[in-house]
Design an enzyme around this catalytic site. Structure first.
Site, PDB file in Angstrom:
ATOM      1  N   THR A 141       7.961   2.556   1.191  1.00 20.35           N
ATOM      2  CA  THR A 141       8.033   4.005   1.074  1.00 20.35           C
ATOM      3  C   THR A 141       9.275   4.573   1.756  1.00 20.35           C
ATOM      4  O   THR A 141       9.812   3.952   2.683  1.00 20.35           O
ATOM      5  CB  THR A 141       6.778   4.618   1.743  1.00 20.35           C
ATOM      6  N   ASP A 142       9.672   5.760   1.322  1.00 22.11           N
ATOM      7  CA  ASP A 142      10.796   6.441   1.982  1.00 22.11           C
ATOM      8  C   ASP A 142      10.413   6.956   3.370  1.00 22.11           C
ATOM      9  O   ASP A 142      11.272   7.310   4.171  1.00 22.11           O
ATOM     10  CB  ASP A 142      11.321   7.597   1.116  1.00 22.11           C
ATOM     11  N   GLU A 143       9.088   6.988   3.672  1.00 26.04           N
ATOM     12  CA  GLU A 143       8.647   7.554   4.952  1.00 26.04           C
ATOM     13  C   GLU A 143       9.105   6.725   6.145  1.00 26.04           C
ATOM     14  O   GLU A 143       9.100   7.203   7.276  1.00 26.04           O
ATOM     15  CB  GLU A 143       7.125   7.713   4.974  1.00 26.04           C
ATOM     16  N   TYR A 172       0.790   5.738   9.521  1.00 27.97           N
ATOM     17  CA  TYR A 172       1.014   5.130   8.201  1.00 27.97           C
ATOM     18  C   TYR A 172       2.450   4.613   8.075  1.00 27.97           C
ATOM     19  O   TYR A 172       2.673   3.439   7.762  1.00 27.97           O
ATOM     20  CB  TYR A 172       0.724   6.145   7.080  1.00 27.97           C
ATOM     21  N   LYS A 176       3.978   0.811   7.668  1.00 31.41           N
ATOM     22  CA  LYS A 176       4.805   0.365   6.522  1.00 31.41           C
ATOM     23  C   LYS A 176       6.151  -0.164   7.030  1.00 31.41           C
ATOM     24  O   LYS A 176       6.660  -1.170   6.529  1.00 31.41           O
ATOM     25  CB  LYS A 176       5.017   1.508   5.518  1.00 31.41           C
TER      26      LYS A 176
HETATM   27  P1  NAD Z   1      -3.616   3.587  -3.206  1.00 30.17           P
HETATM   28  O1  NAD Z   1      -4.233   3.957  -1.898  1.00 30.17           O
HETATM   29  O2  NAD Z   1      -3.896   4.407  -4.400  1.00 30.17           O
HETATM   30  O3  NAD Z   1      -4.046   2.086  -3.579  1.00 30.17           O
HETATM   31  C1  NAD Z   1      -4.075   1.050  -2.634  1.00 30.17           C
HETATM   32  C2  NAD Z   1      -4.829  -0.130  -3.251  1.00 30.17           C
HETATM   33  O4  NAD Z   1      -4.807  -1.212  -2.283  1.00 30.17           O
HETATM   34  C3  NAD Z   1      -6.295   0.159  -3.555  1.00 30.17           C
HETATM   35  O5  NAD Z   1      -6.632  -0.354  -4.824  1.00 30.17           O
HETATM   36  C4  NAD Z   1      -7.055  -0.568  -2.457  1.00 30.17           C
HETATM   37  O6  NAD Z   1      -8.352  -0.992  -2.839  1.00 30.17           O
HETATM   38  C5  NAD Z   1      -6.126  -1.750  -2.185  1.00 30.17           C
HETATM   39  N1  NAD Z   1      -6.295  -2.286  -0.823  1.00 30.17           N
HETATM   40  C6  NAD Z   1      -6.340  -1.596   0.341  1.00 30.17           C
HETATM   41  N2  NAD Z   1      -6.523  -2.434   1.366  1.00 30.17           N
HETATM   42  C7  NAD Z   1      -6.556  -3.690   0.853  1.00 30.17           C
HETATM   43  C8  NAD Z   1      -6.702  -4.992   1.425  1.00 30.17           C
HETATM   44  N3  NAD Z   1      -6.858  -5.175   2.739  1.00 30.17           N
HETATM   45  N4  NAD Z   1      -6.665  -6.050   0.597  1.00 30.17           N
HETATM   46  C9  NAD Z   1      -6.533  -5.899  -0.756  1.00 30.17           C
HETATM   47  N5  NAD Z   1      -6.417  -4.692  -1.343  1.00 30.17           N
HETATM   48  C10 NAD Z   1      -6.418  -3.606  -0.547  1.00 30.17           C
HETATM   49  O7  NAD Z   1      -2.081   3.476  -2.918  1.00 30.17           O
HETATM   50  P2  NAD Z   1      -0.833   3.858  -3.858  1.00 30.17           P
HETATM   51  O8  NAD Z   1      -0.523   5.281  -3.686  1.00 30.17           O
HETATM   52  O9  NAD Z   1      -1.043   3.275  -5.193  1.00 30.17           O
HETATM   53  O10 NAD Z   1       0.322   3.034  -3.115  1.00 30.17           O
HETATM   54  C11 NAD Z   1       0.559   1.655  -3.425  1.00 30.17           C
HETATM   55  C12 NAD Z   1       1.696   1.142  -2.558  1.00 30.17           C
HETATM   56  O11 NAD Z   1       2.873   1.923  -2.796  1.00 30.17           O
HETATM   57  C13 NAD Z   1       1.425   1.234  -1.052  1.00 30.17           C
HETATM   58  O12 NAD Z   1       1.956   0.090  -0.459  1.00 30.17           O
HETATM   59  C14 NAD Z   1       2.192   2.473  -0.615  1.00 30.17           C
HETATM   60  O13 NAD Z   1       2.600   2.357   0.729  1.00 30.17           O
HETATM   61  C15 NAD Z   1       3.375   2.437  -1.565  1.00 30.17           C
HETATM   62  N6  NAD Z   1       3.992   3.752  -1.895  1.00 30.17           N
HETATM   63  C16 NAD Z   1       3.201   4.783  -2.316  1.00 30.17           C
HETATM   64  C17 NAD Z   1       3.818   5.988  -2.702  1.00 30.17           C
HETATM   65  C18 NAD Z   1       3.005   7.153  -3.227  1.00 30.17           C
HETATM   66  O14 NAD Z   1       3.568   8.222  -3.441  1.00 30.17           O
HETATM   67  N7  NAD Z   1       1.714   7.005  -3.459  1.00 30.17           N
HETATM   68  C19 NAD Z   1       5.211   6.110  -2.630  1.00 30.17           C
HETATM   69  C20 NAD Z   1       5.963   5.025  -2.173  1.00 30.17           C
HETATM   70  C21 NAD Z   1       5.348   3.828  -1.814  1.00 30.17           C
HETATM   71  O1  DAU Z   2       6.932   9.623   0.414  1.00 29.94           O
HETATM   72  C1  DAU Z   2       6.113   8.611  -0.080  1.00 29.94           C
HETATM   73  C2  DAU Z   2       4.695   8.802   0.424  1.00 29.94           C
HETATM   74  O2  DAU Z   2       4.132   9.888  -0.321  1.00 29.94           O
HETATM   75  C3  DAU Z   2       3.831   7.552   0.275  1.00 29.94           C
HETATM   76  O3  DAU Z   2       4.363   6.536   1.087  1.00 29.94           O
HETATM   77  C4  DAU Z   2       2.381   7.840   0.680  1.00 29.94           C
HETATM   78  O4  DAU Z   2       1.579   6.695   0.433  1.00 29.94           O
HETATM   79  C5  DAU Z   2       1.880   8.998  -0.159  1.00 29.94           C
HETATM   80  O5  DAU Z   2       0.569   9.342   0.235  1.00 29.94           O
HETATM   81  C6  DAU Z   2       2.804  10.212  -0.014  1.00 29.94           C
HETATM   82  O6  DAU Z   2       2.711  10.757   1.333  1.00 29.94           O
HETATM   83  P1  DAU Z   2       2.715  12.326   1.618  1.00 29.94           P
HETATM   84  O7  DAU Z   2       2.102  12.554   2.935  1.00 29.94           O
HETATM   85  O8  DAU Z   2       4.040  12.916   1.353  1.00 29.94           O
HETATM   86  O9  DAU Z   2       1.722  12.799   0.405  1.00 29.94           O
HETATM   87  P2  DAU Z   2       0.538  13.865   0.355  1.00 29.94           P
HETATM   88  O10 DAU Z   2       0.185  14.041  -1.077  1.00 29.94           O
HETATM   89  O11 DAU Z   2      -0.542  13.565   1.330  1.00 29.94           O
HETATM   90  O12 DAU Z   2       1.256  15.201   0.853  1.00 29.94           O
HETATM   91  C7  DAU Z   2       2.395  15.745   0.190  1.00 29.94           C
HETATM   92  C8  DAU Z   2       2.845  16.957   0.990  1.00 29.94           C
HETATM   93  O13 DAU Z   2       1.867  18.005   0.842  1.00 29.94           O
HETATM   94  C9  DAU Z   2       2.973  16.735   2.493  1.00 29.94           C
HETATM   95  O14 DAU Z   2       4.067  17.486   2.980  1.00 29.94           O
HETATM   96  C10 DAU Z   2       1.668  17.284   3.060  1.00 29.94           C
HETATM   97  C11 DAU Z   2       1.326  18.401   2.108  1.00 29.94           C
HETATM   98  N1  DAU Z   2      -0.110  18.653   1.892  1.00 29.94           N
HETATM   99  C12 DAU Z   2      -0.919  17.601   1.543  1.00 29.94           C
HETATM  100  C13 DAU Z   2      -2.260  17.793   1.296  1.00 29.94           C
HETATM  101  C14 DAU Z   2      -3.154  16.619   0.944  1.00 29.94           C
HETATM  102  C15 DAU Z   2      -0.625  19.955   1.962  1.00 29.94           C
HETATM  103  O15 DAU Z   2       0.120  20.921   2.251  1.00 29.94           O
HETATM  104  N2  DAU Z   2      -1.953  20.132   1.701  1.00 29.94           N
HETATM  105  C16 DAU Z   2      -2.809  19.113   1.399  1.00 29.94           C
HETATM  106  O16 DAU Z   2      -4.019  19.348   1.204  1.00 29.94           O
END
Ligand code: NAD
Ligand code: DAU
Length: 369
Positions: A141-143, A172, A176
């Protein structure tokens, strides 16, 4: 069994949001040319219904297992000649990490270390080198880069580059970042054939409604308040999930072993802008006679206490993946958000299942006998 001409993928976390979209992307693109094993623990975030159209395929297997379980992971490598590992499995929600950090360290750090070590054992030859054309891709992730300032008038904005020093703030992102360093250590120490991708915020179908975009769609349709953290001006850089899937596939095929690639589409928006765009899109797409129209209103927007340690701005510089690999996003935000809102409107059952918890019974019904 696998066909010797098929490339074999092990995908971890394939029942989650990005993982399930990636699996759809791969079968759409490669069809019978691949064999894909999805290893997922099925935490609250894993939903096999995301893959209900895939599970009857002969070239797909689901394995319910924890990435921290060395034996279960190694067993897959004994059964299959895996060519590619795509590692999505993680705890992914920042707010949950603030409440309960330990599971993030367990899954994201220890889980990645266990998984990569099993892969190393399977792929390393006696002379220490690795099997040809094998690749491990760690999805990150970019975080990990921390937070950027808002650009000041007359100044060029800052971006996250692959060379930006790591500075994670939430449990988190710290977990990562640690997992990224484990993968980097395997590259540096053993010349392990890995890539890391650091991507910005994804949006699209099958995202769990704890994350901003699906939460706003779901709450607005039911007339519930839309919680905006802080002043609503935090900036995230949004990418349509299928563009992320395409980037991962391209890095697997064209990335240089050991390299990191940032993935993002230069689409920065303040949270409040995102929320208003979703409300406008709902009103544009909902038919005049749909009862839910009456619930959708800017009056639902409610400013609430800020997230602890809330990062102000994320913005990816995707220059390297563009110049070295030729990746560019296909879907602009205006189209992507419409596709996403439309998907949630057309998949009310999926949302109901997820919000009621019923989706967790699916595995027992489908796989346990
Ligand atoms: P998600 O939470 O939707 O899915 C995570 C999946 O991992 C689920 O299916 C869960 O059951 C599985 N899991 C969790 N713990 C596990 C374990 N111990 N063993 C096996 N499986 C397990 O997550 P997502 O949003 O699809 O993100 C997927 C990946 O991409 C993560 O590594 C996250 O850090 C990364 N990522 C997410 C975003 C985003 O915006 N969502 C952006 C950049 C990177
Ligand atoms: O940048 C990549 C990341 O994006 C991934 O690594 C994470 O797995 C993914 O969950 C996401 O993280 P964020 O914290 O940015 O996503 P989230 O959807 O939780 O929140 C987006 C923005 O909105 C953040 O600034 C917090 C804000 N927010 C979120 C929620 C859930 C609100 O203002 N209200 C809310 O109820």
């Amino acid at each position: 069994m696998t066909d010797s001409r098929q490339r074999v993928y092990l995908v971890t976390g394939g029942a989650g949001f990005i993982g399930s979209n990636f699996i759809h992307y791969m079968f759409n693109k490669y069809d019978d040319e691949i064999f894909l094993i999805n290893l997922d623990k099925l935490t609250y975030a894993g939903n096999l219904k995301n893959l209900s159209d895939i599970e009857k395929r002969d070239n797909y297997r689901f394995v319910r297992a924890d990435i921290c379980d060395r034996e279960a992971v190694s067993k897959i490598f004994k059964e299959y000649d895996v060519d590619r590992v795509v590692h999505f499995a993680a705890e992914s929600h920042v707010d949950r990490s603030i409440k309960d950090p330990e599971v993030f360290v367990r899954t994201n750090v220890l889980g990645t270390a266990t998984l990569i070590n099993c892969v190393k054992e399977a792929w390393q030859k006696e002379d220490g080198s690795f099997l040809e054309d094998h690749r491990f891709l760690h999805v990150s992730t970019d975080e990990v880069y921390g937070s950027l300032d808002e650009p000041k008038e007359g100044q060029e904005p800052d971006y996250f580059y692959e060379t930006t020093p790591y500075d994670p703030h939430s449990p988190y992102s710290a977990s990562k970042a640690s997992s990224d360093f484990i993968v980097k250590a395997y590259v540096d120490t053993y010349s392990f054939p890995a890539n890391i991708t650091n991507c910005s915020n994804n949006y699209g179908a099958y995202q769990f409604p704890e994350k901003l975009i699906p939460l706003v769609i779901h709450n607005a349709l039911s007339g519930k308040s839309l919680p905006v953290y802080g002043d609503g001006k935090n900036v995230r850089d949004w990418l349509y999930v299928m563009d992320h899937a395409k980037g991962i596939d391209m890095v697997l095929e064209k990335g240089k072993p050991g390299e990191t690639y940032n993935i993002g589409g230069h689409n920065e928006r303040q949270n409040i802008q995102i929320i208003k765009t979703i409300l406008d899109t709902l009103l544009e797409l909902l038919p005049e006679d749909d009862d839910r129209r009456g619930n959708v209103s800017y009056d639902l927007i409610t400013y609430v206490t800020d997230r602890l340690g809330h990062d102000r701005r994320y913005a990816i510089a995707p220059d390297k993946i563009k110049s070295e690999i030729g990746w560019e996003p296909d879907t602009c935000f205006e189209d992507g958000i419409k596709l996403t809102v439309k998907w949630y409107l057309e998949n009310e059952e999926w949302v109901k299942d997820v919000t009621s918890g019923d989706y967790q019974k699916y595995y027992e019904e489908m796989y346990e006998n």
